[in-house]
Motif scaffolding. Structure first.
Motif, PDB file in Angstrom:
ATOM      1  N   HIS A   1       0.750  -1.219  -0.079  1.00 43.64           N
ATOM      2  CA  HIS A   1      -0.029   0.086   0.105  1.00 43.64           C
ATOM      3  C   HIS A   1       0.859   1.386   0.133  1.00 43.64           C
ATOM      4  CE1 HIS A   1      -2.885  -2.790   0.677  1.00 43.64           C
ATOM      5  NE2 HIS A   1      -2.466  -3.193   2.181  1.00 43.64           N
ATOM      6  N   TYR A   2       0.663   1.902  -1.159  1.00 45.38           N
ATOM      7  CA  TYR A   2       1.674   3.104  -1.195  1.00 45.38           C
ATOM      8  C   TYR A   2       0.815   4.478  -1.214  1.00 45.38           C
ATOM      9  CZ  TYR A   2       4.760   6.723  -3.378  1.00 45.38           C
ATOM     10  OH  TYR A   2       5.560   7.783  -3.393  1.00 45.38           O
ATOM     11  N   TYR A   3       1.328   5.367   0.146  1.00 46.83           N
ATOM     12  CA  TYR A   3       0.387   6.323   0.471  1.00 46.83           C
ATOM     13  C   TYR A   3       1.123   7.670  -0.046  1.00 46.83           C
ATOM     14  CZ  TYR A   3      -1.549   3.319   4.046  1.00 46.83           C
ATOM     15  OH  TYR A   3      -2.452   2.412   4.558  1.00 46.83           O
ATOM     16  N   GLY A   4       2.047   7.461  -0.876  1.00 45.07           N
ATOM     17  CA  GLY A   4       2.774   8.837  -1.381  1.00 45.07           C
ATOM     18  C   GLY A   4       3.161   9.851  -0.168  1.00 45.07           C
ATOM     19  N   GLU A   5       2.591  11.222  -0.596  1.00 41.56           N
ATOM     20  CA  GLU A   5       3.338  12.221   0.532  1.00 41.56           C
ATOM     21  C   GLU A   5       2.021  12.698   1.574  1.00 41.56           C
ATOM     22  OE1 GLU A   5       4.885  15.974  -1.396  1.00 41.56           O
ATOM     23  OE2 GLU A   5       5.022  14.513  -3.227  1.00 41.56           O
TER      24      GLU A   5
ATOM     25  N   ASN B   1      -6.611   3.319   1.419  1.00 42.50           N
ATOM     26  CA  ASN B   1      -6.401   2.614   2.709  1.00 42.50           C
ATOM     27  C   ASN B   1      -7.068   3.507   3.629  1.00 42.50           C
ATOM     28  OD1 ASN B   1      -5.454  -0.387   2.864  1.00 42.50           O
ATOM     29  ND2 ASN B   1      -4.603   0.371   1.084  1.00 42.50           N
ATOM     30  N   ILE B   2      -6.768   4.891   3.301  1.00 41.78           N
ATOM     31  CA  ILE B   2      -7.178   5.972   4.245  1.00 41.78           C
ATOM     32  C   ILE B   2      -8.314   5.755   4.898  1.00 41.78           C
ATOM     33  CG2 ILE B   2      -7.424   8.463   4.524  1.00 41.78           C
ATOM     34  CD1 ILE B   2      -5.122   8.971   2.667  1.00 41.78           C
ATOM     35  N   GLU B   3      -9.436   5.320   4.191  1.00 41.10           N
ATOM     36  CA  GLU B   3     -10.878   4.985   4.748  1.00 41.10           C
ATOM     37  C   GLU B   3     -10.570   3.896   5.880  1.00 41.10           C
ATOM     38  OE1 GLU B   3     -13.111   6.673   4.230  1.00 41.10           O
ATOM     39  OE2 GLU B   3     -12.928   7.529   2.294  1.00 41.10           O
ATOM     40  N   LYS B   4      -9.753   2.923   5.816  1.00 37.91           N
ATOM     41  CA  LYS B   4      -9.566   1.947   6.600  1.00 37.91           C
ATOM     42  C   LYS B   4      -9.235   2.463   7.914  1.00 37.91           C
ATOM     43  CE  LYS B   4      -8.991  -1.767   3.239  1.00 37.91           C
ATOM     44  NZ  LYS B   4      -8.109  -2.986   2.784  1.00 37.91           N
ATOM     45  N   ILE B   5      -8.414   3.646   7.928  1.00 42.03           N
ATOM     46  CA  ILE B   5      -7.808   3.952   9.160  1.00 42.03           C
ATOM     47  C   ILE B   5      -8.848   4.400  10.139  1.00 42.03           C
ATOM     48  CG2 ILE B   5      -6.489   5.816  10.082  1.00 42.03           C
ATOM     49  CD1 ILE B   5      -4.712   5.915   7.628  1.00 42.03           C
TER      50      ILE B   5
END
Length: 290
Positions: free
Chosen positions: A65-69, A79-83
């Motif tokens: 899972h790559y989140y970038g900056e 995956n931000i939603e999973k947080i």
């Protein structure tokens, strides 16, 4: 704000409300379940090949899972939603800050919001998979970044690139507005020796400081040069460093970056080197200790 602008925010807010039930179930009603999760920081600098390395370490289907900056609100990952399951209303707050960042850019922004970097990484650690986050100077204050490295002991990839190539690429990207997947080899720009010196010193200091700090904290480190990103053997080494032991779906990770490799040769760069009486090799960004 127009009605059209409000609708996505309302929808995002309602999705976060709906995520509250899973949050309480996971964190208060259900016995904690150990998951295989790994945080990987890519510590580097603009125009060093981080977009390229991100494409090599990104495939949600196999857990990359790559989140970038991420910490500067300059990227969105599903995956931000999973947080939200471990940090209530995270994605709503993140999305609002991302919108603000696009309207008016600012550095060291994360700690000025209602979000907390430590709680964020704690939540991400509860999500299965390999979580790759790139961090540049001014994405997080030094004290905060050092605290995260000290506590979470992430695997860290340091990515270096020839100072002159990076400087020229940065100037061209600023001049053209094209930051990814675009060749700017023919673009003419002005180069200043003093600006290059400051550029080189600032990033060398950041790199040297964090290599030494990460080693002192016992973090696993991989030091990578920009040219390594176009060497399949080196690419596989990078992917192996990030992967879990026993990972086998190698064919699902690309060996070639999905970016345009800019041609380092150009008249403006050659003329600049001639004016300084230097060569391209004089601006190599060496590995610490080499």
């Amino acid at each position: 704000m127009s009605t059209e602008g409000k609708m996505p925010s309302i929808k995002k807010f309602l999705l976060n409300v709906r995520a509250l039930l899973p949050y309480f179930v996971v964190n208060y009603l259900r016995k904690a379940i150990q998951v295989e999760s790994k945080i990987v920081f890519v510590l580097s600098f603009p125009r060093s090949g981080t977009h390229a390395i991100g494409s090599l370490l990104s495939n949600d289907q196999v857990g990359f899972h790559y989140y970038g900056e991420f910490f500067i609100f300059n990227a969105w990952n599903k995956n931000i939603e999973k947080i939200n399951r471990h940090y209530p209303f995270f994605s709503f707050r993140y999305s609002q800050n991302l919108k603000q960042q696009r309207k008016k850019w600012s550095y060291n922004k994360f700690e000025t919001t209602s979000l907390d970097s430590r709680k964020t990484l704690s939540a991400i650690k509860k999500i299965p998979g390999i979580h790759v986050i790139k961090i540049f100077p001014q994405h997080l204050p030094d004290k905060e970044l050092e605290s995260l490295i000290s506590e979470f002991k992430p695997h860290i990839i340091f990515l270096r690139r020839n100072h002159l190539d990076r400087f020229v690429s940065h100037k061209k990207a600023n001049a053209s507005g094209k930051w990814h997947t675009a060749s700017t080899s023919d673009l003419v720009i002005n180069l200043d020796a003093n600006e290059l010196k400051r550029f080189t010193n600032d990033f060398t200091d950041f790199y040297t400081r964090y290599v030494k700090f990460a080693k002192a904290q016992g973090c696993q480190i991989l030091d990578v040069d920009f040219d390594d990103l176009h060497n399949p053997e080196k690419v596989r080494e990078i992917q192996s460093f990030a992967a879990f032991p026993g990972f086998s779906d190698w064919e699902k990770l690309t060996l070639a970056p999905t970016t345009v490799k800019q041609d380092r040769s150009s008249k403006v760069q050659d003329d600049f080197l001639a004016s300084l009486g230097k060569s391209h090799a004089d601006f190599i960004f060496p590995r610490v200790g080499s």
